[in-house]
Design a protein around this motif. Sequence first.
Motif, short mmCIF file in Angstrom:
data_model
loop_
_atom_site.label_atom_id
_atom_site.label_comp_id
_atom_site.label_asym_id
_atom_site.label_seq_id
_atom_site.Cartn_x
_atom_site.Cartn_y
_atom_site.Cartn_z
N HIS A 182 15.03 54.07 -7.04
CA HIS A 182 16.17 53.36 -7.59
C HIS A 182 15.74 52.84 -8.95
N THR B 287 16.19 50.38 -10.61
CA THR B 287 15.82 48.98 -10.75
C THR B 287 14.69 48.58 -9.81
N ASP C 133 23.65 53.32 -9.95
CA ASP C 133 23.86 52.03 -10.60
C ASP C 133 25.25 51.52 -10.24
N ASP C 134 25.63 50.34 -10.73
CA ASP C 134 26.90 49.74 -10.32
C ASP C 134 28.10 50.62 -10.68
#
Length: 323
Positions: free
Chosen positions: A34, A36, A136-137
Motif C-alpha cells: 500500500h 502509504t 488510494d482514496d
Amino acid sequence: MALNRNKAGIMAAISAATEGKAPIGQTAETSRAHRTLPKGTVGSVRAGLGGIQDIDTALILPWGPQDRLELTAVNTPDKDVLDLIDSIQTSGQQVPVLLRPAHQHDGKFEVIYGRRRVLACQQLGIPIKALIRTLDDGEALIAKGLENASRQDLSFYERARFAQAILDQGHSREEAQQALSISKNTLSQLERVARLIPDDVGSLIGAAHGAGRPKWMTLAAAFDQGAVSKSGIIKTLSNVPDGTSSDDRLQIVIESLSKRGAKETRSAERSPISGTVVRSTKSSVSLTVKRAGDTEAFADWLDDNFDRLIKESYQSFKKDAGR
C-alpha cells in the motif's frame, strides 16, 4: 480526467485479483505495498498475495462515505443483512468484498465495498472472503461507485445521502459525479434532497427503494418552503404502525403534505421588500409589485427591464444546472 483514466486500472486490478494474478504491468512485488505503508507490514504483505483471501472480520474497519441507510430505526435488523446471513449459511459467500490495508492500523483492513457482507459474516462468526488491493482514496471511491453501479440497487435517497457524504468528506464534485456516474444536474438534485431533508427524517422513512426522484423532491421542496417541519414529520411517522415499509412511510409523509394545504400557501408567500409579494405554489411562482408609494418607480423600472432580467436569470439557471 484522472479518475476516468483510473477506472480501467481499478477494474483490471480487481479482476486480476479474482483470478489470483497480479494486475497487468505489475509483479507480485510491485503490487504488494500500500503506497502509504512501509514494506513488510502485515497489510502490505496480505495485499501482495493476490486472489481471494479469508479475512477475520474483527480485522476490518469502516472506510469512506456510507452508501446505504443501514441499521436505522426502520430496518433494524437490516432485512438485506438477514437475507445475506441466510444465503451465506446455505450457499456460502458467493461474491468477495474489496478491502485495502489500513495505513494507520498495521494488520487491519478498511472495507471499500461489501459492508453488509462483512456484517453478515461477523454475525455468523466466520471469516470473510475478500480481495485486498492497494487503492488510494480517489481510486477506492471510484471502485465503490462502480460496484454500486453494477448492481444498481441503491435507492434515489441512498444515492442522495451517498453523494452528500462524498462531498462532506472533502472529495470534489467531479469525484462525486464519477463515483455515481451522474451529471452535474443530477448531482445538484441529489444534493438538494440531502441538504433540505433532515437526516433524522430520512433515516426514519428509510431507503424507499420503490420511490424515485419526484417524491423525494416534493418532500425537499416542502421543507424548503417551510411548509413542514422536522418535528411535524417525526410526529406523523410516530403514528405509523411498526413494520410499515419505507415506501409506505414515504407515501404517508407525502400524503400528509396535502393536508397542510392552507399552511403551505401561507408559508409560500414572502415579501423581499415592502410593496412586493412572491407567491410560490406547486404550479407556479408569481411576483407582484404595487404601483403605489415607495415601489411605484421600481414597478415602472421592473416593467421596462423584466424581459432582460428573466432572460439573464434563465441563462444563469442553465449554467448552474449544467444544461
